[in-house]
Scaffold this motif. Sequence first.
Motif, short mmCIF file in Angstrom:
data_model
loop_
_atom_site.label_atom_id
_atom_site.label_comp_id
_atom_site.label_asym_id
_atom_site.label_seq_id
_atom_site.Cartn_x
_atom_site.Cartn_y
_atom_site.Cartn_z
N UNK A 284 -9.19 10.39 4.48
CA UNK A 284 -9.81 9.11 4.88
C UNK A 284 -9.22 7.89 4.18
N UNK A 285 -8.73 8.07 2.95
CA UNK A 285 -8.19 6.94 2.19
C UNK A 285 -6.79 7.30 1.70
N UNK A 286 -5.84 6.42 1.99
CA UNK A 286 -4.45 6.59 1.56
C UNK A 286 -3.81 5.20 1.57
N UNK A 287 -2.59 5.06 1.07
CA UNK A 287 -2.01 3.71 0.96
C UNK A 287 -1.88 2.95 2.27
N UNK A 288 -1.96 3.65 3.41
CA UNK A 288 -1.83 2.96 4.69
C UNK A 288 -3.11 2.34 5.22
N UNK A 289 -4.25 2.59 4.60
CA UNK A 289 -5.50 2.03 5.11
C UNK A 289 -5.67 0.60 4.62
N UNK A 290 -6.49 -0.16 5.35
CA UNK A 290 -6.67 -1.57 5.05
C UNK A 290 -7.84 -1.86 4.14
N UNK A 291 -8.12 -3.17 4.02
CA UNK A 291 -9.15 -3.62 3.09
C UNK A 291 -10.53 -3.10 3.46
#
Length: 265
Positions: free
Chosen positions: A39-46
Amino acid sequence: MKLAFSTLGVPGLPLTDVVRLAATNGYHGVELRAHPEEPVHPGVGARERGDAVAAFRAGGVEVVGVAGYARVAEAGEDGPVVDEVHALVDLAHDLGAPYVRVFPGGGEQGPGKADAHAVRRLTAAAPYAEERGVRVLLETHDSHRTGAAAARVLDAVRRPGVGALWDVMHTWLGGEQPSASYAALGPHLGYVQVKDIAGPDDTVPLALGAGVLPLGECVEVLSRGGWDGWLCWEYEARWYASAAPLSGLLADGRAHLGRLLNEAA
């Protein structure tokens, strides 16, 4: 010492469920696997980052670290590797996590070249990590699986934004005793990954205490050294289809670690 588990053991699970598992089973924190499958990785946004912070805050659970896949000792150009580490640092900062995990990944280059790559890249990434209040931790893994091998790099870097992640399975597989691992890694130690396996030729993850890894000795060495950081259970279910579900093991794992801590005290 505080206890955590890695989301590698519950791949792809929504963060609200991860937080619930941690809170209901007595874990203080979670290590987040930073991979596009999650669900969370460097490609996700703010927005996704803010939702993650809110979920952990609501459950009273900390984000221990961001487990990235940058390989700082691999052959090739420095720029892409340093950029990948910086992106992981940004993610950790936004989540309020103190640590980022990176791998060595030196391959077959030989220790001289692999060490030089890792020292150069970690030294380059350190100032940015320090500005963001994050430490980049080199895991004892693959080409640098022992504490002695990782310490060759870390002793050369000597920056507050760079440290060590002690994976107790890899140092054991490398033939290193826990006391020797801690002696090498202690000055740099960020946190410790615990796990259990049946043996060197069977690394399917087991419940803590059901295998051969010297977890009690590791906890005793840490306690004797006055270390008081995170113990994180990395249950590698993502890589082994035959592994039992982590969710059913968490309570007993928490109890086992509690017993080891009491014995060490």
